[in-house]
Structure formats: C-alpha cells, structure tokens
Scaffold this active site. Structure first.
Site, PDB file in Angstrom:
ATOM      1  CB  ILE A  13      -0.969   0.006   1.203  1.00 58.93           C
ATOM      2  CG1 ILE A  13      -1.751  -1.313   1.255  1.00 58.93           C
ATOM      3  CG2 ILE A  13      -1.950   1.189   1.085  1.00 58.93           C
ATOM      4  CD1 ILE A  13      -2.664  -1.451   2.461  1.00 58.93           C
ATOM      5  CB  ALA A  84       2.667  -2.833   9.768  1.00 54.58           C
ATOM      6  CB  THR A 126      -6.167  -3.648   9.745  1.00 56.71           C
ATOM      7  OG1 THR A 126      -6.993  -4.753   9.412  1.00 56.71           O
ATOM      8  CG2 THR A 126      -5.573  -3.928  11.125  1.00 56.71           C
ATOM      9  CG  ASP A 127     -11.172  -4.968   8.180  1.00 58.56           C
ATOM     10  OD1 ASP A 127     -10.030  -5.452   8.298  1.00 58.56           O
ATOM     11  OD2 ASP A 127     -11.983  -5.349   7.315  1.00 58.56           O
ATOM     12  CD  GLU A 128      -6.967  -8.725   9.311  1.00 60.74           C
ATOM     13  OE1 GLU A 128      -6.489  -9.573  10.070  1.00 60.74           O
ATOM     14  OE2 GLU A 128      -6.695  -8.642   8.102  1.00 60.74           O
ATOM     15  CE1 TYR A 152      -1.276  -6.474  10.433  1.00 56.29           C
ATOM     16  CE2 TYR A 152      -3.481  -7.391  10.137  1.00 56.29           C
ATOM     17  CZ  TYR A 152      -2.546  -6.397   9.887  1.00 56.29           C
ATOM     18  OH  TYR A 152      -2.885  -5.322   9.088  1.00 56.29           O
ATOM     19  CE  LYS A 156      -1.834  -1.876  11.623  1.00 57.80           C
ATOM     20  NZ  LYS A 156      -0.780  -0.995  11.015  1.00 57.80           N
ATOM     21  CG  HIS A 299      -9.710 -18.317   8.926  1.00 56.33           C
ATOM     22  ND1 HIS A 299      -9.799 -19.145   7.829  1.00 56.33           N
ATOM     23  CD2 HIS A 299      -9.667 -17.056   8.440  1.00 56.33           C
ATOM     24  CE1 HIS A 299      -9.826 -18.416   6.734  1.00 56.33           C
ATOM     25  NE2 HIS A 299      -9.757 -17.134   7.084  1.00 56.33           N
TER      26      HIS A 299
HETATM   27  P1  NAD Z   1       3.373  -4.799   3.422  1.00 54.11           P
HETATM   28  O1  NAD Z   1       3.731  -5.958   4.287  1.00 54.11           O
HETATM   29  O2  NAD Z   1       3.201  -5.006   1.962  1.00 54.11           O
HETATM   30  O3  NAD Z   1       4.461  -3.636   3.592  1.00 54.11           O
HETATM   31  C1  NAD Z   1       4.989  -3.275   4.836  1.00 54.11           C
HETATM   32  C2  NAD Z   1       6.186  -2.382   4.590  1.00 54.11           C
HETATM   33  O4  NAD Z   1       6.714  -1.962   5.868  1.00 54.11           O
HETATM   34  C3  NAD Z   1       7.341  -3.066   3.856  1.00 54.11           C
HETATM   35  O5  NAD Z   1       7.855  -2.202   2.876  1.00 54.11           O
HETATM   36  C4  NAD Z   1       8.372  -3.324   4.940  1.00 54.11           C
HETATM   37  O6  NAD Z   1       9.705  -3.356   4.465  1.00 54.11           O
HETATM   38  C5  NAD Z   1       8.128  -2.117   5.852  1.00 54.11           C
HETATM   39  N1  NAD Z   1       8.580  -2.374   7.221  1.00 54.11           N
HETATM   40  C6  NAD Z   1       8.301  -3.445   8.005  1.00 54.11           C
HETATM   41  N2  NAD Z   1       8.914  -3.322   9.198  1.00 54.11           N
HETATM   42  C7  NAD Z   1       9.568  -2.123   9.181  1.00 54.11           C
HETATM   43  C8  NAD Z   1      10.369  -1.426  10.121  1.00 54.11           C
HETATM   44  N3  NAD Z   1      10.611  -1.948  11.336  1.00 54.11           N
HETATM   45  N4  NAD Z   1      10.885  -0.225   9.777  1.00 54.11           N
HETATM   46  C9  NAD Z   1      10.637   0.296   8.541  1.00 54.11           C
HETATM   47  N5  NAD Z   1       9.899  -0.327   7.606  1.00 54.11           N
HETATM   48  C10 NAD Z   1       9.372  -1.516   7.920  1.00 54.11           C
HETATM   49  O7  NAD Z   1       2.052  -4.201   4.072  1.00 54.11           O
HETATM   50  P2  NAD Z   1       0.798  -3.504   3.372  1.00 54.11           P
HETATM   51  O8  NAD Z   1      -0.160  -4.547   2.972  1.00 54.11           O
HETATM   52  O9  NAD Z   1       1.286  -2.510   2.386  1.00 54.11           O
HETATM   53  O10 NAD Z   1       0.167  -2.743   4.628  1.00 54.11           O
HETATM   54  C11 NAD Z   1       0.587  -1.420   4.962  1.00 54.11           C
HETATM   55  C12 NAD Z   1      -0.168  -0.964   6.188  1.00 54.11           C
HETATM   56  O11 NAD Z   1      -1.566  -1.000   5.926  1.00 54.11           O
HETATM   57  C13 NAD Z   1       0.048  -1.843   7.418  1.00 54.11           C
HETATM   58  O12 NAD Z   1       0.143  -1.018   8.544  1.00 54.11           O
HETATM   59  C14 NAD Z   1      -1.199  -2.717   7.475  1.00 54.11           C
HETATM   60  O13 NAD Z   1      -1.482  -3.078   8.817  1.00 54.11           O
HETATM   61  C15 NAD Z   1      -2.231  -1.759   6.923  1.00 54.11           C
HETATM   62  N6  NAD Z   1      -3.380  -2.398   6.245  1.00 54.11           N
HETATM   63  C16 NAD Z   1      -3.176  -3.308   5.257  1.00 54.11           C
HETATM   64  C17 NAD Z   1      -4.289  -3.868   4.598  1.00 54.11           C
HETATM   65  C18 NAD Z   1      -4.106  -4.864   3.465  1.00 54.11           C
HETATM   66  O14 NAD Z   1      -5.103  -5.398   2.961  1.00 54.11           O
HETATM   67  N7  NAD Z   1      -2.886  -5.121   2.980  1.00 54.11           N
HETATM   68  C19 NAD Z   1      -5.573  -3.488   4.962  1.00 54.11           C
HETATM   69  C20 NAD Z   1      -5.736  -2.539   5.994  1.00 54.11           C
HETATM   70  C21 NAD Z   1      -4.630  -1.996   6.607  1.00 54.11           C
HETATM   71  P1  TYD Z   2      -5.130 -12.657   3.474  1.00 57.16           P
HETATM   72  O1  TYD Z   2      -4.901 -12.166   2.079  1.00 57.16           O
HETATM   73  O2  TYD Z   2      -4.002 -13.319   4.199  1.00 57.16           O
HETATM   74  O3  TYD Z   2      -5.717 -11.432   4.311  1.00 57.16           O
HETATM   75  P2  TYD Z   2      -6.358 -11.407   5.813  1.00 57.16           P
HETATM   76  O4  TYD Z   2      -6.069 -12.679   6.504  1.00 57.16           O
HETATM   77  O5  TYD Z   2      -5.612 -10.249   6.408  1.00 57.16           O
HETATM   78  O6  TYD Z   2      -7.813 -11.149   5.620  1.00 57.16           O
HETATM   79  O7  TYD Z   2      -6.323 -13.699   3.441  1.00 57.16           O
HETATM   80  C1  TYD Z   2      -7.606 -13.337   2.946  1.00 57.16           C
HETATM   81  C2  TYD Z   2      -8.538 -14.505   3.193  1.00 57.16           C
HETATM   82  O8  TYD Z   2      -8.115 -15.603   2.390  1.00 57.16           O
HETATM   83  C3  TYD Z   2      -8.508 -15.014   4.632  1.00 57.16           C
HETATM   84  O9  TYD Z   2      -9.832 -15.421   5.007  1.00 57.16           O
HETATM   85  C4  TYD Z   2      -7.596 -16.216   4.584  1.00 57.16           C
HETATM   86  C5  TYD Z   2      -7.816 -16.758   3.186  1.00 57.16           C
HETATM   87  N1  TYD Z   2      -6.659 -17.438   2.553  1.00 57.16           N
HETATM   88  C6  TYD Z   2      -6.829 -18.696   1.981  1.00 57.16           C
HETATM   89  O10 TYD Z   2      -7.931 -19.300   1.989  1.00 57.16           O
HETATM   90  N2  TYD Z   2      -5.735 -19.261   1.373  1.00 57.16           N
HETATM   91  C7  TYD Z   2      -4.520 -18.667   1.350  1.00 57.16           C
HETATM   92  O11 TYD Z   2      -3.541 -19.269   0.807  1.00 57.16           O
HETATM   93  C8  TYD Z   2      -4.375 -17.366   1.933  1.00 57.16           C
HETATM   94  C9  TYD Z   2      -3.051 -16.664   1.922  1.00 57.16           C
HETATM   95  C10 TYD Z   2      -5.482 -16.785   2.513  1.00 57.16           C
END
Ligand code: NAD
Ligand code: TYD
Length: 360
Positions: A13, A84, A126-128, A152, A156, A299
């Site tokens: 993101i 994160a 996150t919504d989690e 996780y 958060k 889960h």
């Molecule tokens: P990601 O795992 O793709 O990226 C995380 C980034 O943080 C990486 O570039 C990593 O190198 C960096 N990082 C990790 N530890 C670090 C540290 N100690 N110092 C500096 N950099 C560090 O994650 P993402 O999916 O892009 O998520 C970004 C944020 O959005 C997170 O805070 C996550 O909780 C939140 N979020 C993600 C989702 C989703 O669906 N991916 C949804 C809601 C919120």
């Molecule tokens: P994920 O992308 O890991 O996001 P989150 O757990 O943060 O919601 O997983 C999305 C959903 O997909 C979650 O219900 C777990 C499921 N999942 C599978 O069924 N198979 C997989 O290999 C993975 C990675 C996730």
C-alpha cells in the site's frame, strides 16, 4: 510545497500511496523510510527512482532518533505510517516481530511526532482490530469494540491505542484509518489474491483454508490511497475513519471468480498459453487447481466495514468496480513478471514451504 515522511513506502500500500501522492500533489516532497523486510522491495518504487521529489531512506522505524532526524532535516509536517508486519499467517508462526514493529515501532514514531510538533500523524490501520462478525451481524463502525483475534490484529490494536493515547495526552494531531482488505498492483504474493493468480499461472494448487466461506470486504488499493488523501486534507484531528469497499466476498467465490477471469484472459490472448504452459487457463480449467487445505488457526469468519462516516463527512466512495479491478490486477501481474520474480526470493520460498508444506 509540503514534505511527507512515509514509513513502509516500499511495501504494497505504501508504494501505491507514494505513486498516488506524487501524481496528484506535484509540488510535494516524499521521504520514504523503509527497512526493506521480505515484504518491502525497492523494485516497487523503481519507476520513481529518478524523481527528485522522492528520497528513500533504508532504515528501521524502531531506530531511536532516526524518524525525528528525518522529520527535522526535511522539514516534514506530515507523517503517514504504513510500516508494519502485515501477514496474519506469519503472525501466528512468529508473533514477536509484530510486537516489535507494529507496537514499539509506532511508539518511536509517536515520540518523534511529539518532539517535532507535526501538523499530522496519520496511522494506517485495519478492520481486523474489531475481531470477527457472524453472517447476519452489522458491519464494523468506528464504535465497534476492539476484539482482535490474531497476533497481527492484536499488535495493530495496540498501536491504535497508542495513537489515541498520544493524541489525548500530548495533543499529537493524529488521524487513523481502519481499512478492509486491499488488492491491486505490487501486493506481495503471500496474500490471497496475488498468491492465487501466481499459483494459477504456474499450475500450482490454489489453497483455500477450511470451508472457504470466510468473508472479506475487498477494496482497491487506489481507493484506499484516496481515502487517506481525503483524511489528510479534510479529516478531523483525533478522529478515526473506517474505510471499506462495501464489497463482501467469501474466499471460495472470490477464487472461483479469479479462475473465471484468468480463463477469459487466456482465451482473449492465445500467446499466454505459450508463456505459461503449466497454467490450465488455456484449457479454461483454472478452477481445477482449487484445493481445500487445513484452516488457519483462529481464522476470523467475517469482516465487513461500515464506511458511513467517511462517506458522509468526507465524500468518500469507492471508485473501482471489483471485477474490473481484478481484471486490471491480473493484467498487472501478467505484465510485471520481472517484479514478482524479484520479490519471490529464497525467504519467500522458505515461507511457502513452511506454511503450505509444498514448494513455492
Ligand atoms: P506490506 O507488508 O506489503 O508492507 C509493509 C512495509 O513496511 C514493507 O515495505 C516493509 O519493508 C516495511 N517495514 C516493516 N517493518 C519495518 C520497520 N521496522 N521499519 C521500517 N519499515 C518496515 O504491508 P501492506 O499490505 O502494504 O500494509 C501497509 C499498512 O496498511 C500496514 O500497517 C497494514 O497493517 C495496513 N493495512 C493493510 C491492509 C491490506 O489489505 N494489505 C488493509 C488494511 C490496513
Ligand atoms: P489474506 O490475504 O491473508 O488477508 P487477511 O487474513 O488479512 O484477511 O487472506 C484473505 C482470506 O483468504 C482469509 O480469510 C484467509 C484466506 N486465505 C486462503 O484461503 N488461502 C490462502 O492461501 C491465503 C493466503 C489466505
């Protein structure tokens, strides 16, 4: 001209946000602070390498004094905190790093914000943190109780509480967004959607945890970036905004949709069959790879986000229709094989072997 410090800007993101921001705020300067863990990759910012408005700093948010020094040096007034550990399954195997980065790292940044006197500290969450919903329950609002279920989500939730406390106690001008599951380009292939697409291209099983009926609310990453932009521009300091796609899918239905879209894509571009000879999409049979596997411990059954507050107060509406967003995401992975080959390193392969008990 404003300067923003963006933590985690080499992740999924974060890198989309940096690109989004520089495209729309031509005069601004962005400093990315990223540790480049397995999930952070400079190739995700490669197209911006020559942009003089972007500075990349390789470092850990936990390093005392580092963020504060960067904020002062670049006269940054806004900090957007993405960094994160973000993968639930990894948090089940090794929770410690989640506490280190997500809780203690956020604390170091809040101290920096307090010392420097920022205009805004935006925390991306996150919504989690709200836990899990049963099928008929209403979606999470900003007033839903915190009931995190995975390490996780708990880390958060703890970081959200620290952000709230630093606003109330020290007057740090914070905002928080709690967003649903994102998808789109540059997502690391351990998360569901890119994992399914890339496994399918390589003719590998498509793992569905448990009965596949867990529900997630999907939002395109660019919509998430737009929501954060709106909150930075017009959000009220001290407030929390939920951000969702109003787009709930169970995992099995989503994977079946991805299989259909891959079949369609291969039917429309016959050369793909030659590029990916192990992928059954050229025979319109991607779904034959679906494989039910052991469920994730603890889960969460269902997430759904009520975005009423950000919609009515800031005018946020998700823009990307889901099937279209997924088609474009599949196209992005097809066109960026070099990216996924670069990020799927030895550490990635070790993880897949450990978690799924099969080779990557
Ligand atoms: P990601 O795992 O793709 O990226 C995380 C980034 O943080 C990486 O570039 C990593 O190198 C960096 N990082 C990790 N530890 C670090 C540290 N100690 N110092 C500096 N950099 C560090 O994650 P993402 O999916 O892009 O998520 C970004 C944020 O959005 C997170 O805070 C996550 O909780 C939140 N979020 C993600 C989702 C989703 O669906 N991916 C949804 C809601 C919120
Ligand atoms: P994920 O992308 O890991 O996001 P989150 O757990 O943060 O919601 O997983 C999305 C959903 O997909 C979650 O219900 C777990 C499921 N999942 C599978 O069924 N198979 C997989 O290999 C993975 C990675 C996730």
């Amino acid at each position: 001209m404003r300067s923003l410090l963006v933590t985690g800007g080499a992740g999924f993101i974060g890198s989309n946000f940096v690109r989004y921001w520089l495209e729309r705020h031509a005069d601004d300067h962005v400093i990315v602070l990223d540790k480049l863990t397995y999930a952070g990759n400079l190739v995700s910012l490669a197209d911006l390498r020559a942009d003089p408005r972007l500075n990349f700093v390789h470092g850990d948010i936990r390093t005392p004094g580092l963020a504060e020094r960067l904020l002062r040096q670049h006269k940054a007034t806004i900090l957007v905190h993405f960094a994160a550990e973000s993968h639930v399954d990894r948090s089940i195997v090794s929770p410690e790093q989640f506490l280190e980065t997500n809780v203690l790292g956020t604390h170091v940044l809040l101290e920096a914000a307090r010392a420097v006197g920022l205009e805004r500290f935006h925390h991306v969450s996150t919504d989690e943190v709200y836990g899990s919903l049963d099928s008929g329950e209403p979606a999470f609002t900003e007033n839903s109780p915190y009931e995190p279920n995975s390490p996780y989500a708990a880390s958060k939730a703890a970081s959200d509480h620290l952000v709230r406390a630093y606003h109330h106690t020290y007057g740090v001008p914070t905002t928080v967004t709690n967003c649903s599951n994102n998808y789109g380009p540059y997502q690391f292939p351990e998360k569901l959607i890119p994992l399914i697409v890339l496994n399918a291209l390589q003719g590998k099983p498509l793992p569905i945890y448990g009965d596949g009926l867990n529900v997630r609310d999907w939002l395109h990453v660019e919509d998430h970036c737009r929501a954060i932009d709106l909150v930075l521009r017009s959000g009220k300091v001290g407030e929390v905004y939920n951000v969702g796609g109003d787009n709930q899918w169970n995992n099995l239905a989503l994977v079946q949709l991805l299989c259909r879209l891959l079949d369609e894509t291969f039917a429309g571009t016959p050369t793909l069959g030659g590029r990916f000879p192990l992928c059954p999409a050229s025979r319109q049979q991607t779904a034959s790879l679906i494989s039910f596997v052991q469920d994730r411990p603890g889960h969460d059954r269902r997430y759904a986000v009520d975005s009423e507050k950000i919609r009515t107060s800031l005018g946020f509406v998700p823009g990307e229709a889901f099937a279209n967003g997924l088609r474009n995401t599949i196209q992005w992975y097809l066109q960026n094989e070099a990216w996924w080959n670069t990020v799927m390193t030895g550490a990635y392969r070790d993880w897949i072997r450990h978690w799924y008990g099969q080779d990557a």
